[in-house]
Design a protein around this motif. Structure first.
Motif, PDB file in Angstrom:
ATOM      1  N   ILE A 197       0.925  -1.313  -0.058  1.00 29.83           N
ATOM      2  CA  ILE A 197      -0.114  -0.050   0.028  1.00 29.83           C
ATOM      3  C   ILE A 197       0.843   1.367   0.082  1.00 29.83           C
ATOM      4  CG2 ILE A 197      -0.299   0.187   2.418  1.00 29.83           C
ATOM      5  CD1 ILE A 197      -3.030   0.456   0.068  1.00 29.83           C
ATOM      6  N   PHE A 255       0.246   7.474  -5.840  1.00 31.63           N
ATOM      7  CA  PHE A 255      -0.607   8.486  -5.603  1.00 31.63           C
ATOM      8  C   PHE A 255      -0.235   9.913  -5.570  1.00 31.63           C
ATOM      9  CE2 PHE A 255      -3.247   5.224  -6.992  1.00 31.63           C
ATOM     10  CZ  PHE A 255      -3.561   4.600  -5.700  1.00 31.63           C
ATOM     11  N   GLU A 276      -0.282  11.507   0.988  1.00 34.77           N
ATOM     12  CA  GLU A 276      -0.701  10.320   0.734  1.00 34.77           C
ATOM     13  C   GLU A 276      -0.101   9.085   1.463  1.00 34.77           C
ATOM     14  OE1 GLU A 276      -3.207   9.606  -1.500  1.00 34.77           O
ATOM     15  OE2 GLU A 276      -3.419  11.783  -2.269  1.00 34.77           O
ATOM     16  N   GLU A 317      -8.663  10.054   7.340  1.00 33.90           N
ATOM     17  CA  GLU A 317      -9.437  11.572   7.673  1.00 33.90           C
ATOM     18  C   GLU A 317      -8.295  12.456   8.263  1.00 33.90           C
ATOM     19  OE1 GLU A 317     -12.186  11.414  10.638  1.00 33.90           O
ATOM     20  OE2 GLU A 317     -11.249   9.778  11.483  1.00 33.90           O
ATOM     21  N   LYS A 372      -5.210  12.794   6.970  1.00 33.08           N
ATOM     22  CA  LYS A 372      -4.076  12.671   6.028  1.00 33.08           C
ATOM     23  C   LYS A 372      -3.680  14.356   5.873  1.00 33.08           C
ATOM     24  CE  LYS A 372      -6.429  12.722   1.472  1.00 33.08           C
ATOM     25  NZ  LYS A 372      -6.626  12.006   0.498  1.00 33.08           N
ATOM     26  N   ASN A 411     -16.916  12.618   7.764  1.00 32.59           N
ATOM     27  CA  ASN A 411     -16.620  12.837   9.148  1.00 32.59           C
ATOM     28  C   ASN A 411     -17.309  14.396   9.458  1.00 32.59           C
ATOM     29  OD1 ASN A 411     -14.871  14.873   8.170  1.00 32.59           O
ATOM     30  ND2 ASN A 411     -13.175  14.168   8.722  1.00 32.59           N
ATOM     31  N   GLN A 429     -14.052   3.480   7.520  1.00 37.92           N
ATOM     32  CA  GLN A 429     -13.199   4.711   7.031  1.00 37.92           C
ATOM     33  C   GLN A 429     -13.639   5.827   6.933  1.00 37.92           C
ATOM     34  OE1 GLN A 429     -12.051   4.498   2.636  1.00 37.92           O
ATOM     35  NE2 GLN A 429     -10.155   3.916   3.575  1.00 37.92           N
ATOM     36  N   PRO A 430     -13.504   6.580   7.979  1.00 33.74           N
ATOM     37  CA  PRO A 430     -14.235   7.865   8.031  1.00 33.74           C
ATOM     38  C   PRO A 430     -13.301   8.730   7.032  1.00 33.74           C
ATOM     39  CG  PRO A 430     -13.074   7.615   9.956  1.00 33.74           C
ATOM     40  CD  PRO A 430     -12.742   6.278   9.234  1.00 33.74           C
ATOM     41  N   ILE A 431     -13.895   9.483   6.095  1.00 34.82           N
ATOM     42  CA  ILE A 431     -13.207  10.146   5.194  1.00 34.82           C
ATOM     43  C   ILE A 431     -13.342  11.635   5.298  1.00 34.82           C
ATOM     44  CG2 ILE A 431     -12.805   8.332   3.681  1.00 34.82           C
ATOM     45  CD1 ILE A 431     -14.968   9.697   2.081  1.00 34.82           C
ATOM     46  N   ASN A 432     -12.223  12.400   5.139  1.00 33.73           N
ATOM     47  CA  ASN A 432     -12.274  13.698   4.846  1.00 33.73           C
ATOM     48  C   ASN A 432     -13.055  14.148   4.055  1.00 33.73           C
ATOM     49  OD1 ASN A 432     -11.898  16.557   5.422  1.00 33.73           O
ATOM     50  ND2 ASN A 432      -9.734  16.050   5.796  1.00 33.73           N
ATOM     51  N   TYR A 491      -8.959  10.881  -2.706  1.00 31.30           N
ATOM     52  CA  TYR A 491      -9.393   9.706  -1.866  1.00 31.30           C
ATOM     53  C   TYR A 491      -8.358   8.575  -2.799  1.00 31.30           C
ATOM     54  CZ  TYR A 491     -13.213  12.349  -0.536  1.00 31.30           C
ATOM     55  OH  TYR A 491     -13.920  13.472  -0.005  1.00 31.30           O
ATOM     56  N   THR A 517      -5.681   6.862  -1.904  1.00 33.42           N
ATOM     57  CA  THR A 517      -5.018   5.959  -1.024  1.00 33.42           C
ATOM     58  C   THR A 517      -5.993   5.607  -0.212  1.00 33.42           C
ATOM     59  OG1 THR A 517      -3.473   7.569  -1.064  1.00 33.42           O
ATOM     60  CG2 THR A 517      -3.326   5.920   0.709  1.00 33.42           C
ATOM     61  N   GLU A 518      -7.046   6.190   0.067  1.00 29.76           N
ATOM     62  CA  GLU A 518      -8.241   5.694   0.891  1.00 29.76           C
ATOM     63  C   GLU A 518      -8.963   4.573   0.202  1.00 29.76           C
ATOM     64  OE1 GLU A 518      -7.579   8.757   0.476  1.00 29.76           O
ATOM     65  OE2 GLU A 518      -8.538   9.988   1.946  1.00 29.76           O
ATOM     66  N   ALA A 529      -7.658   2.544  -2.143  1.00 29.28           N
ATOM     67  CA  ALA A 529      -6.337   1.556  -2.209  1.00 29.28           C
ATOM     68  C   ALA A 529      -6.582   0.814  -0.839  1.00 29.28           C
ATOM     69  CB  ALA A 529      -5.036   2.156  -2.404  1.00 29.28           C
ATOM     70  N   THR A 530      -6.564   1.425   0.146  1.00 31.53           N
ATOM     71  CA  THR A 530      -6.585   0.855   1.531  1.00 31.53           C
ATOM     72  C   THR A 530      -7.901   0.032   1.648  1.00 31.53           C
ATOM     73  OG1 THR A 530      -5.572   2.846   2.446  1.00 31.53           O
ATOM     74  CG2 THR A 530      -6.353   1.236   4.067  1.00 31.53           C
ATOM     75  N   ALA A 542      -7.922  -3.178  -0.434  1.00 36.07           N
ATOM     76  CA  ALA A 542      -6.859  -4.022   0.181  1.00 36.07           C
ATOM     77  C   ALA A 542      -7.659  -5.170   1.225  1.00 36.07           C
ATOM     78  CB  ALA A 542      -5.691  -3.552   0.900  1.00 36.07           C
TER      79      ALA A 542
END
Lengths: 294, 324, 440
Positions: free
Chosen positions: A3, A10, A253, A262, A264, C185, C211-214, C221, C223-224, C226-227, C230
């Motif tokens: 990852i 990215f 990234e 969140e 990052k 979030n 996965q709380p995302i900004n 997004y 990397t989010e 991709a994570t 996975a």
């Protein structure tokens, strides 16, 4: 798939997008002394122009060129009719920041009733996935990285080898002296607005393409990232902005991969805070960022 | 015009006056372009909130925050003021180097965005993005907050705070500190040569400004009873700077005038546009609301163009006994 | 008057006296409906990051007003709509609410009040004794003491349960085992996560990732995603993210052009969400891989027909109005306004302290109530002395003690044109199982 390596890939894309925008912004600041808070709104205007062209069936790459031209003309006109007259009146630096904020408010809210409030996307097939080890990027993303590299080299060439570039650097270092040496400051400044305006417009389309969907709010949000990159590298230093973009793009990234995504941006900004504490003038700033005796 | 709306305007005016007085201290007198100003107000609001809220298990436990000490008025307000002052110490430490003022400005602007992002994402700390709600208003155990009498009470305590803030700021501006700082603003080298230490002076003024800014936040949160990251985004700082510039920098009366003109005047008058249904319903729904912002931008530009020294320019101080 | 007329007049008078003396519904002798125009205030964000919310609620009012005005108004009084911009944050919402109340003594109801500002403005509107219909799923209103507060959208936890139900029992697939939770979030989002997690895990599933995302606009997004990929989830539970297309497009791209099934909250039943996501991943993938949850709207029947006629007519004032024809919030606010007007008729009063309580009664119905579906029918029934239950464009309402209305959830999908299509429904047993596992 590792990852972190994917995140590194990215990060390359992120840094490319930020770099194009941040270099334009920091050059505006370095040479004309303007913190142009309307920069983000000019970017998003160009993005919308490209969107309407894209809806009419025109390729996004042509839209990018159109966005760059639009950005150049729009920024030039903004300076000609708003910023320069205020500067000639003797408005202080801080006053100019407020002027640029007022302009950004006006642009954003004039756009709102026209383009609407919901997000839109470009119709663009991103191309097949290209895998280099664990790095997975689309064809479009690789093209964006390529564009950024070309532009950075171009800026470097401009500043180092051309008369205009040297005149820009002179004006940035000391405008009065530059004028006294016969450099046509007014023409230099006009060129700066045209060139950085083009970067701004192009960056807007690239950022919108990169974000997959965008709305007016993207303009001011992106401005903060640009500011961070510019401050990190040393405000007014184009090479500093490039380094700042690299750092912020990668750190954002990689930390999304390492911790909860969140946070990052927080991590990237935290690095910025660290730099500001240890070296407040930024990584690459010359003495110009430091006040002369206060 | 009913009591509640009038009270709303008066209280907002008081809060904005206090905020502008604080900003004037930091910027107009001390010369620090504090583009993170709104964070100081926010920290005061958060501090006042967690001091006056019950523990976070109350009200059904729908929000999560630290503190919750349920302390009575005026402790939350004092706490808010202190919090503002405490924040000024590390921020001042970071920026009170020899930096160009506008460069300083962007650095602080970015700091304020960082702070907002951190608080938004730290869910359990201060309520995250939803913020803190159901903040008990001051003295709500004595008087029911939903009555007109309470509005008068609130106007009263706000007024007291304004008077205190004004007195403090006036003392500072006219004190030896203030005189030294104005000397430094005009001729820093000369001031340094007679032994004035600019950085210490600036830091002191910066902290005092932070204290007053924190107080303004405490008053605001007590009134609207809620505080969330959406209330303290970076444009709020710029609006306050516009207020200082429009009103006239460097002097307290100018700060007061600016507070009345910009955050209260410009923003509320444009809201009044809406009250005429013929105007309000023109075009797509966002049109008039968006044009309100365009009008605010034009007003700011207009003032900066036609009256850049502000409504009340800084009076030049002339002292007797100069060289013959 | 001539003799015969006088006789009719006296008879009518007598009848009215008799009717007024009768209990059980009909006019309860309020002081009359007054005169002059009536106003419905729409307080919501019209500018700022949430500028998309306000117009949907404004459209509801624009459709409700003709339904009332074309059928005699409220005792002849014409209803009009006005917007009050909260600018998306409470410190601006408070003066907006105060200005709205101060400047308009003829406010009959308020609609809108989203999560952005509800916590601050609801108490203000309640204090002014104006019935309000708020669009906030925030938990703090689950047991509110504000008497004038009405909520026609369910608390977020019910959405979460319906989504878990879709994952476990939904049509067209075996029960999913691993779910990824992708929620923003911000204020409105996190209330979904805990109940969904509890319910899903207690009923045998695992959460692959929360996965709380900004939600900052412009984030990519990558990397989010991709994570998240996975962790190999079977399904993604998500909401109407601001830049809805971005995350989903990235999923499709990084997964080699193959979309993963995803289940959305009721907020994803929205024309703008449909457009954004179909632009991003293509209509076919949207139709194939998306499942949604929504309250059980029929989108048909006399109530809906009148709604849609007036909504389309509203296009002359607000061009985008017809787009909201299947938007739950628009339907509910439309109903709320009509129920308020009916309550005024039923109590024969323009005083909200009198007619507020009647709204709930008209929504829930009392035993023996006549079911009506339009304002016109409702007024006629009231005049005939009946008590009524209004079942409007948004369907049946059922207010609990806290004025929260929860009606049944269904599972839905979209068709190629963006119309909502019912795909299935949870049985009461399934609903109970999930609610128990999730814990209310």
């Amino acid at each position: 798939m590792n990852i972190f390596v994917a995140a590194f890939g990215f990060g390359l894309v992120s840094m490319s997008v930020i770099a194009i925008a941040a270099v334009g912004f920091t050059m505006q600041f370095g040479i004309t002394n303007m913190i142009n808070l309307a920069y983000g709104e000019v970017m998003i205007s160009a993005a919308y122009l490209a969107y309407y062209m894209n809806k009419a069936g025109i390729s996004i790459w042509i839209g990018m060129v159109a966005g760059a031209l639009f950005g150049a003309v729009f920024s030039f006109l903004l300076n000609r009719f708003i910023y320069a007259p205020f500067m000639r009146k003797g408005t202080a630096n801080l006053g100019m920041v407020i002027v640029s904020l007022a302009v950004s408010l006006m642009i954003a809210n004039l756009l709102l009733p026209i383009v609407g409030y919901y997000s839109v996307s470009y119709q663009e097939d991103a191309g097949r996935l290209i895998r280099i080890g664990s790095i997975v990027l689309t064809r479009d993303q690789i093209i964006v990285i390529g564009i950024a590299v070309v532009l950075m080299l171009g800026i470097h060439a401009l500043l180092t080898y051309t008369r205009l570039g040297k005149a820009m650097r002179a004006t940035a270092a000391n405008p009065t002296l530059a004028r006294n040496c016969g450099i046509p400051t007014q023409r230099v400044i006009d060129s700066v607005w045209l060139i950085t305006g083009a970067l701004c417009g192009l960056a807007g389309v690239v950022a919108a393409l990169n974000a997959d969907s965008f709305a007016i709010a993207n303009g001011s949000a992106f401005l903060i990232t640009i500011l961070a990159a510019a401050v990190l590298g040393g405000a007014g230093q184009p090479y500093g902005a490039m380094i700042g973009a690299v750092l912020i793009g990668l750190i954002t990234e990689l930390s999304a991969a390492a911790w909860s995504p969140e946070y990052k941006e927080v991590v990237a900004f935290a690095i910025l805070v660290l730099v500001m504490v240890l070296r407040p003038q930024g990584l690459l700033a010359k003495r110009g960022a430091l006040a002369a005796a206060g | 015009m009913n009591t509640y709306y009038a009270a709303n305007l008066l209280i907002y005016a008081g809060i904005d006056i206090i905020a502008c007085l604080a900003l004037n201290l930091q910027f107009g007198v001390s010369g620090i372009v504090n583009f993170s100003f709104i964070v100081f107000q926010a920290v005061g609001a958060y501090a006042a909130a967690i001091l006056s809220l019950p523990p976070d298990t109350a009200n059904g436990g729908f929000q999560h925050y630290v503190g919750g000490l349920q302390l009575p008025f005026p402790i939350p307000w004092v706490g808010g003021a202190i919090a503002g002052g405490l924040l000024a110490i590390p921020v001042g430490f970071v920026v009170l180097r020899k930096l160009r003022s506008d460069y300083q400005a962007i650095a602080l602007l970015v700091l304020s965005v960082i702070a907002n992002t951190v608080i938004t994402n730290a869910d359990k700390f201060l309520g995250g993005a939803a913020g803190l709600a159901l903040v008990p208003p001051p003295l709500s155990d004595r008087i029911d907050p939903n009555t007109e009498n309470y509005q008068y009470l609130y106007i009263g305590i706000t007024l007291v705070a304004v008077v205190i803030a004004f007195a403090v700021v006036n003392r500072v501006v006219n004190s030896p500190y203030g005189r030294s700082l104005r000397a430094m603003r005009e001729r820093e080298i000369a001031a340094a040569s007679i032994g004035k230490n600019p950085v210490n002076l600036k830091m002191t003024i910066f902290i005092v400004g932070g204290v007053i800014a924190g107080l303004s936040g405490a008053i605001l949160v007590g009134f609207i009873q809620i505080w969330a990251p959406s209330v303290w985004l970076y444009p709020e700082t710029i609006i306050l700077f516009a207020a200082i510039i429009v009103g006239g920098r460097g002097n307290n009366i100018g700060a007061i005038l600016g507070a009345l003109l910009v955050p209260v005047g410009f923003e509320e008058v444009t809201r009044l546009l809406n009250s005429n249904p013929n105007i309000a319903n023109l075009g797509p729904p966002n049109l008039i609301s968006a044009l309100q912002w365009v009008a605010i931008g034009l007003l700011i530009l207009g003032f900066l163009w036609f009256r850049p020294q502000g409504v009340r320019p800084e009076p030049r101080m002339v002292f007797e006994g100069g060289p013959d | 008057m001539r003799g015969f007329e006088r006789y009719k007049f006296v008879a009518a008078l007598g009848a009215m006296v008799v009717l007024a003396a009768c209990g059980g519904g009909g006019s309860t002798g309020g002081s009359g409906l007054g005169s002059g125009a009536l106003l419905v205030g729409v307080i919501a964000p019209f500018t700022g990051a949430d500028a998309a919310l306000g117009p949907a609620y404004y459209a509801a009012c624009l459709a409700a007003a003709p339904s009332i005005n074309n059928n005699g108004g409220v005792g002849g009084r014409q209803v009009s709509c006005q917007k009050f911009d909260s600018r998306g944050e409470p410190a601006d919402g408070v003066p907006a609410a105060n200005a709205m109340i101060a400047g308009n003594s003829n406010l009959m109801a308020v609609v809108g009040c989203t999560s952005d500002e509800a916590a601050a403005v609801a108490p203000i509107i309640d204090r002014a004794h104006i019935p309000m219909f708020c669009m906030t799923g925030q938990t703090e209103f689950n047991k509110t003491t504000l008497k004038y507060f009405h909520r026609l959208v369910p608390a977020d936890i019910y959405d979460a349960y319906a989504m878990v139900g879709s994952a476990l029992y939904g049509p067209g697939h075996a029960p999913y085992k691993k779910a990824a939770l992708v929620f923003g979030n911000d204020i409105g989002s996190q209330a979904f996560v805990t109940p969904a997690t509890n319910a899903f895990t207690k009923l045998g599933g695992t959460i692959a990732i929360n996965q709380p995302i900004n939600l900052a606009p412009g984030t990519s997004y990558r990397t989010e995603v991709a994570t998240m990929l996975a962790t190999h989830p079977d399904v993604i539970l998500t909401e109407a993210l601001g830049a809805a297309g971005t995350y989903l497009k990235e999923v499709k791209t990084q997964n080699g052009g193959q979309m993963i099934p995803f289940i959305g909250t009721s907020a994803t039943i929205d024309p703008t969400w449909f457009k954004q996501v179909s632009d991003a991943i293509g209509v076919n993938d949207l139709v194939k891989y998306y499942a949604g949850v929504d309250l059980g709207y029929s989108f048909s029947g006399p109530a809906y027909d009148e709604f849609i006629t007036n909504l389309n007519a509203a296009a002359s004032t607000f061009a985008d109005a017809p787009k909201y024809k299947q938007r739950g919030s628009t339907l509910h606010l439309y109903d709320g306004i009509i129920m308020t007007a009916l309550a005024m008729n039923a109590t024969n009063s323009a005083d909200p302290t009198i007619y507020n309580a009647k709204i709930k009664e008209i929504a829930n119905g009392t035993s023996g109530a006549t079911v009506v579906t339009t304002y016109k029918d409702g007024v006629a029934a009231i005049k005939a002395g009946k008590s009524i239950q209004f079942v409007g464009a948004g369907g049946l309402n059922s207010f609990d003690a806290y004025n929260n209305s929860v009606s049944g959830y269904i599972w839905v999908t979209y068709d190629n044109q963006g119309n909502e299509v019912k795909a299935g429904q949870m049985t009461p047993e399934q609903t109970a199982t999930i609610a128990q596992a999730g814990g209310i």
